[in-house]
Design a protein around this motif. Structure first.
Motif, short mmCIF file in Angstrom:
data_model
loop_
_atom_site.label_atom_id
_atom_site.label_comp_id
_atom_site.label_asym_id
_atom_site.label_seq_id
_atom_site.Cartn_x
_atom_site.Cartn_y
_atom_site.Cartn_z
N GLN A 1 20.10 -60.65 -50.09
CA GLN A 1 20.95 -59.73 -49.35
C GLN A 1 20.07 -58.89 -48.41
OE1 GLN A 1 24.23 -59.45 -49.28
NE2 GLN A 1 24.43 -57.50 -48.19
N ALA B 1 19.32 -52.47 -47.23
CA ALA B 1 20.11 -51.42 -46.56
C ALA B 1 19.26 -50.71 -45.51
CB ALA B 1 20.62 -50.42 -47.59
N ALA B 2 17.99 -50.50 -45.83
CA ALA B 2 17.09 -49.87 -44.85
C ALA B 2 16.00 -50.88 -44.50
CB ALA B 2 16.46 -48.62 -45.45
N LEU C 1 24.13 -61.16 -44.70
CA LEU C 1 24.96 -59.95 -44.67
C LEU C 1 26.22 -60.14 -45.51
CD1 LEU C 1 24.47 -58.99 -40.94
CD2 LEU C 1 23.85 -57.56 -42.89
N LYS D 1 29.23 -62.83 -47.52
CA LYS D 1 30.00 -64.07 -47.35
C LYS D 1 30.69 -64.16 -46.01
CE LYS D 1 31.35 -65.75 -51.90
NZ LYS D 1 32.51 -66.01 -52.77
N ARG D 2 31.00 -63.01 -45.42
CA ARG D 2 31.78 -63.03 -44.19
C ARG D 2 30.95 -63.53 -43.00
NH1 ARG D 2 34.17 -58.88 -47.01
NH2 ARG D 2 36.43 -59.14 -47.09
N ILE D 3 31.56 -64.35 -42.19
CA ILE D 3 30.88 -64.85 -40.99
C ILE D 3 31.11 -63.83 -39.88
CG2 ILE D 3 30.71 -66.76 -39.34
CD1 ILE D 3 30.06 -67.59 -42.20
N LEU D 4 30.01 -63.23 -39.43
CA LEU D 4 30.14 -62.22 -38.37
C LEU D 4 29.76 -62.81 -37.02
CD1 LEU D 4 28.45 -59.15 -40.13
CD2 LEU D 4 30.87 -59.80 -40.09
N VAL E 1 24.98 -54.08 -36.84
CA VAL E 1 24.89 -53.95 -38.29
C VAL E 1 23.42 -54.02 -38.72
CG1 VAL E 1 25.37 -55.11 -40.49
CG2 VAL E 1 27.21 -54.78 -38.84
N ARG F 1 20.37 -50.69 -39.33
CA ARG F 1 19.70 -50.44 -40.61
C ARG F 1 18.25 -50.00 -40.43
NH1 ARG F 1 22.32 -54.00 -45.18
NH2 ARG F 1 24.40 -54.00 -44.30
#
Lengths: 242, 242
Positions: free
Chosen positions: B186, B189-190, B223, B225-228, B236, B240
């Motif tokens: 994953q 976050a930073a 990022l 499961k979603r495909i961005l 996004v 970060r």
């Protein structure tokens, strides 16, 4: 469109759908693209029932005017929602499409579009706020991100009654942040969910508006010295929640 | 436009500029808007010299055809750059404007636009890649975020020579991440800077391309499961880093 979404209205039998609207146009466009999959009958494509399960379907007929798809097993759960309530001051209407599409693709399921002193009053009369149009933007976000769960959009034309009467009930046990260029606290890199994020209009919320949110427990956070557009701040902020 | 940027070419004396291009149109548009500041002679507005300092100027003349501004003290440093090198596979040309404007407003100063197997070859012939146009997109990003330092854009039409010969020198001592939907890790976050972030085309980098980047020390991150869309993944991910 990474998944074809359908609802009861598209069904021509218990396990077959027929679509002839923008979804057909999109499939045709993909066909014109050499790198696209083959949509001749017998081939599979990803389908999902709006607010339901996902899986695949087999094309049974593809003509100039419609495509018919036999629904394969729909057993896959949609991805987990992003537990973020997004509160934004009504943006310029021409940005609504992008904002809803993008925020939906990020997994947000609850939007509150609110008034603010710096929102141009004429924006509330925009045809872009038409339910059917908004719905279409949300669907596009789901189709992009391979999801089926339609977000809820709440339009709140009066700031004070919304903040005083409704917002306290929405906030329960949520981490609440309001993006505010003049805030002293840098926005955390990771925003813990469940969260509520409020983003003002161009020019920001007024001091009064910010104070009302802070009184409810919102923390004012800044993303640094640079002034970002609302449509940039949304993915930057909500992207910190996953 | 939150700051009016000028260069040597706009000067009519050592401390006065005249502009008559899109910047004048923008000021006029703001004038039509009731909530806008007053641009009558004598009033101040924020100005900055491209690649230089920022401050304010006094409008000395405002007509249908031009605006003249006497430069006030320019003593303010532009905000600190975001120390991120952004490497993206050439996106659909119609998205270039938004991508450059938005990424520039986030403070990125170095872009590498590279080829990838899934980049449509015709994209490289797009007029949107014209230096003058690209420059304008970058300026719009600076004008939004109140900055003066123009980013550098490098176009690299050959993946292998770029990755093998140039990229190792660019990466020295940087934290390198490649966004890759199939990655197991994953995205943090930073993201610590200095960083290099690589984002593939629609459909992603090929396995070969990802392996070349990983061999150079890039970490593959997802990022979720979603495909961005690429244009969503950029804020996004780079968001970060601050």
């Amino acid at each position: 469109m990474n998944i074809l979404l359908f609802s009861e209205i598209d069904k021509i039998s218990h396990n077959e759908i027929r679509v002839s609207d923008y979804r057909l146009q999109h499939l045709k466009k993909r066909l014109q693209n050499n790198s696209a999959p083959d949509f001749t009958p017998g081939n599979r494509l990803r389908v999902g029932e709006i607010n339901g399960l996902m899986g695949s379907g087999v094309i049974s007929c593809f003509t100039e005017h419609c495509v018919e798809i036999e629904l394969g097993p729909l057993i896959e759960q949609p991805p987990k929602p992003l537990d973020v309530v997004l509160i934004i001051a009504l943006p310029r209407p021409k940005m609504l499409k992008r904002i809803f599409r993008e925020a939906t693709s990020l997994g947000i399921k609850t939007f509150y579009i609110i008034n603010s002193y710096k929102v141009d009053k004429s924006y509330w009369k925009s045809p872009a706020l038409d339910t059917k149009k908004l719905n279409h933007y949300l669907l596009e976000g789901l189709e992009q991100s391979i999801d089926t769960i339609l977000p809820a959009v709440h339009l709140k034309r009066l700031f004070k009654p919304f903040v005083e009467d409704e917002l306290p009930h929405i906030l329960q046990d949520r981490n609440c942040f309001v993006a505010h260029p003049e805030a002293k606290t840098q926005c955390p890199a990771a925003i813990p969910t469940p969260a509520t994020i409020a983003i003002g209009p161009e020019g920001g919320f007024t001091d009064y508006e910010v104070s009302k949110l802070i009184a409810l427990g919102f923390e004012g956070v800044t993303l640094g010295k640079r002034i970002l557009k609302v449509e940039t701040a949304i993915p930057v902020l909500t992207g910190r929640c996953f």
